[in-house]
Scaffold this motif. Structure first.
Motif, mmCIF file in Angstrom:
data_model
loop_
_atom_site.group_PDB
_atom_site.id
_atom_site.type_symbol
_atom_site.label_atom_id
_atom_site.label_comp_id
_atom_site.label_asym_id
_atom_site.label_seq_id
_atom_site.Cartn_x
_atom_site.Cartn_y
_atom_site.Cartn_z
ATOM 1 N N LYS A 104 0.675 -67.277 -31.009
ATOM 2 C CA LYS A 104 0.488 -67.683 -29.612
ATOM 3 C C LYS A 104 0.934 -66.574 -28.660
ATOM 4 C CE LYS A 104 0.824 -72.710 -30.136
ATOM 5 N NZ LYS A 104 1.597 -73.929 -29.784
ATOM 6 N N LYS A 105 2.068 -65.955 -28.979
ATOM 7 C CA LYS A 105 2.566 -64.871 -28.127
ATOM 8 C C LYS A 105 1.621 -63.675 -28.150
ATOM 9 C CE LYS A 105 7.476 -66.049 -28.411
ATOM 10 N NZ LYS A 105 8.827 -65.612 -28.859
ATOM 11 N N GLN A 106 1.064 -63.381 -29.324
ATOM 12 C CA GLN A 106 0.106 -62.284 -29.411
ATOM 13 C C GLN A 106 -1.116 -62.557 -28.540
ATOM 14 O OE1 GLN A 106 -0.526 -62.122 -33.656
ATOM 15 N NE2 GLN A 106 0.947 -60.457 -33.941
ATOM 16 N N GLY A 107 -1.573 -63.807 -28.557
ATOM 17 C CA GLY A 107 -2.717 -64.171 -27.723
ATOM 18 C C GLY A 107 -2.416 -64.012 -26.244
ATOM 19 N N LYS A 108 -1.211 -64.409 -25.837
ATOM 20 C CA LYS A 108 -0.829 -64.268 -24.428
ATOM 21 C C LYS A 108 -0.695 -62.800 -24.035
ATOM 22 C CE LYS A 108 1.489 -68.722 -23.833
ATOM 23 N NZ LYS A 108 2.747 -69.403 -23.459
ATOM 24 N N ASP A 109 -0.159 -61.988 -24.945
ATOM 25 C CA ASP A 109 -0.024 -60.559 -24.641
ATOM 26 C C ASP A 109 -1.389 -59.889 -24.507
ATOM 27 O OD1 ASP A 109 2.693 -60.740 -24.575
ATOM 28 O OD2 ASP A 109 3.031 -59.927 -26.583
ATOM 29 N N THR A 110 -2.348 -60.337 -25.300
ATOM 30 C CA THR A 110 -3.711 -59.816 -25.165
ATOM 31 C C THR A 110 -4.266 -60.130 -23.778
ATOM 32 O OG1 THR A 110 -4.124 -60.073 -27.540
ATOM 33 C CG2 THR A 110 -6.051 -59.928 -26.111
ATOM 34 N N ALA A 111 -3.951 -61.334 -23.294
ATOM 35 C CA ALA A 111 -4.396 -61.722 -21.952
ATOM 36 C C ALA A 111 -3.707 -60.880 -20.883
ATOM 37 C CB ALA A 111 -4.115 -63.208 -21.725
ATOM 38 N N VAL A 112 -2.425 -60.560 -21.086
ATOM 39 C CA VAL A 112 -1.694 -59.721 -20.127
ATOM 40 C C VAL A 112 -2.342 -58.342 -20.030
ATOM 41 C CG1 VAL A 112 0.491 -58.517 -19.701
ATOM 42 C CG2 VAL A 112 0.504 -60.925 -20.377
ATOM 43 N N VAL A 113 -2.636 -57.747 -21.179
ATOM 44 C CA VAL A 113 -3.260 -56.418 -21.193
ATOM 45 C C VAL A 113 -4.628 -56.464 -20.511
ATOM 46 C CG1 VAL A 113 -4.169 -54.590 -22.674
ATOM 47 C CG2 VAL A 113 -2.002 -55.704 -23.258
ATOM 48 N N ALA A 114 -5.378 -57.525 -20.773
ATOM 49 C CA ALA A 114 -6.687 -57.666 -20.130
ATOM 50 C C ALA A 114 -6.536 -57.771 -18.615
ATOM 51 C CB ALA A 114 -7.403 -58.895 -20.680
ATOM 52 N N GLY A 115 -5.508 -58.497 -18.168
ATOM 53 C CA GLY A 115 -5.264 -58.613 -16.733
ATOM 54 C C GLY A 115 -4.904 -57.284 -16.099
ATOM 55 N N ASN A 183 5.263 -60.826 -24.201
ATOM 56 C CA ASN A 183 5.976 -61.934 -24.839
ATOM 57 C C ASN A 183 6.679 -61.517 -26.122
ATOM 58 O OD1 ASN A 183 5.090 -64.618 -23.323
ATOM 59 N ND2 ASN A 183 3.325 -63.275 -23.408
ATOM 60 N N LEU A 184 6.107 -60.556 -26.834
ATOM 61 C CA LEU A 184 6.699 -60.101 -28.092
ATOM 62 C C LEU A 184 7.657 -58.935 -27.894
ATOM 63 C CD1 LEU A 184 3.638 -60.363 -30.503
ATOM 64 C CD2 LEU A 184 5.631 -61.856 -30.392
ATOM 65 N N GLY A 185 8.006 -58.645 -26.649
ATOM 66 C CA GLY A 185 8.948 -57.574 -26.364
ATOM 67 C C GLY A 185 8.263 -56.320 -25.855
ATOM 68 N N ASP A 186 9.037 -55.472 -25.155
ATOM 69 C CA ASP A 186 8.544 -54.233 -24.560
ATOM 70 C C ASP A 186 7.542 -54.526 -23.433
ATOM 71 O OD1 ASP A 186 10.144 -52.662 -26.285
ATOM 72 O OD2 ASP A 186 8.662 -52.884 -27.871
ATOM 73 N N CYS A 187 6.774 -53.522 -23.020
ATOM 74 C CA CYS A 187 5.926 -53.650 -21.828
ATOM 75 C C CYS A 187 4.568 -52.993 -22.067
ATOM 76 C CB CYS A 187 6.588 -52.963 -20.624
ATOM 77 S SG CYS A 187 8.370 -53.174 -20.516
ATOM 78 N N TRP A 188 3.658 -53.260 -21.116
ATOM 79 C CA TRP A 188 2.365 -52.580 -21.117
ATOM 80 C C TRP A 188 2.124 -52.018 -19.725
ATOM 81 C CZ3 TRP A 188 -0.348 -52.050 -25.603
ATOM 82 C CH2 TRP A 188 -1.575 -51.360 -25.509
ATOM 83 N N CYS A 189 1.622 -50.787 -19.683
ATOM 84 C CA CYS A 189 1.455 -50.109 -18.403
ATOM 85 C C CYS A 189 0.042 -49.525 -18.280
ATOM 86 C CB CYS A 189 2.492 -48.986 -18.271
ATOM 87 S SG CYS A 189 2.425 -48.099 -16.684
ATOM 88 N N ILE A 190 -0.502 -49.587 -17.064
ATOM 89 C CA ILE A 190 -1.768 -48.904 -16.751
ATOM 90 C C ILE A 190 -1.566 -48.119 -15.452
ATOM 91 C CG2 ILE A 190 -3.207 -50.603 -17.926
ATOM 92 C CD1 ILE A 190 -3.381 -50.683 -14.224
ATOM 93 N N ASP A 191 -2.332 -47.033 -15.293
ATOM 94 C CA ASP A 191 -2.228 -46.289 -14.034
ATOM 95 C C ASP A 191 -3.594 -45.746 -13.616
ATOM 96 O OD1 ASP A 191 -2.730 -43.933 -15.457
ATOM 97 O OD2 ASP A 191 -0.614 -43.400 -15.615
ATOM 98 N N TYR A 192 -3.611 -45.077 -12.484
ATOM 99 C CA TYR A 192 -4.871 -44.610 -11.897
ATOM 100 C C TYR A 192 -5.515 -43.493 -12.709
ATOM 101 C CZ TYR A 192 -2.620 -40.330 -10.191
ATOM 102 O OH TYR A 192 -1.977 -39.119 -10.109
ATOM 103 N N GLN A 193 -4.748 -42.845 -13.587
ATOM 104 C CA GLN A 193 -5.285 -41.755 -14.394
ATOM 105 C C GLN A 193 -6.052 -42.256 -15.620
ATOM 106 O OE1 GLN A 193 -1.636 -39.581 -15.150
ATOM 107 N NE2 GLN A 193 -2.095 -38.116 -13.520
#
Length: 217
Positions: A104-115, A183-193
């Motif tokens: 479930k957490k993996q599924g939510k993290d996939t949604a976070v990255v998509a967002g 949800n599974l720890g750590d973070c995801w980052c995106i930027d303009y580059q």
């Protein structure tokens, strides 16, 4: 005794205990119970003090777990066996629950990255209209703006990155970066580059602490 095939295999016999009944019917009922009820046989062994006695057949095999008729006892589980089964079932159930929770957490993290990736698309459209990235983040330059598409995306990410989820944001005229906790720890980052990457947290760090410029750390 010892002449019938059902008793001959246990020769020689020694008298260690006997019971008497006032009628043949009662004695046969008792015999039947001992032959077909493992609990009754155990009680008898306990009464005469031979619980640990090893019965040996003619060929030397251990017959301790048989009834008087030579058949395996039909007794149910002991308390220890039942508790062991319950413990095993509980252990397996906990493994299943952990795996389900992780999925479930993996599924939510996939949604976070998509967002977050959708945030980049919205930011590019914003830049094409206003020729600046300022406004992707809020006025304090700490999290995503609540305005327009950014507000919608922010609500979507917050819906999936957990109750204690964090969204960090930095923008400037020439660029931006957004980071979110997973949800599974750590973070995801995106930027303009065009960067889209996982960011590992150190001890005591928060995702928004890692983002200090308009590029992903």
């Amino acid at each position: 005794m010892g002449k019938h095939k059902s008793t001959k295999r246990y020769m020689p016999w020694y008298l260690v205990y006997y019971e008497t009944y006032i009628s043949e019917r009662l004695s046969r009922l008792r015999e039947k119970r001992l032959k077909h009820n493992g609990n009754a046989l155990r009680e008898l062994k306990k009464r005469i003090g031979i619980l640990d006695y090893k019965y040996k057949g003619k060929s030397g095999e251990d017959l301790s777990s048989t009834t008087l008729g030579g058949k395996k006892s039909g007794a149910g589980f002991t308390l220890v066996e039942a508790l062991a089964v319950v413990a095993i079932i509980g252990f397996l159930a906990s493994i299943v629950m952990i795996r389900v929770g992780t999925a479930k957490k993996q599924g939510k993290d996939t949604a976070v990255v998509a967002g977050l990736k959708e945030t980049r698309n919205a930011a590019e459209m914003y830049f094409n209209q206003l020729y600046t990235y300022e406004g992707v983040c809020d006025a304090a330059n700490t999290t995503l703006s609540d305005q327009g598409d950014f507000g919608r995306i922010k609500a979507y990410i917050e819906q999936h990155n957990g109750e204690a989820g964090v969204i960090g944001c930095k923008d400037a005229d020439e660029g931006f970066a957004v980071i979110s906790s997973l949800n599974l720890g750590d973070c995801w980052c995106i930027d303009y580059q065009g960067l889209s990457k996982k960011v590992i947290l150190g001890a005591g760090e928060e995702c928004d602490d890692k983002l200090t410029t308009i590029t992903c750390p």
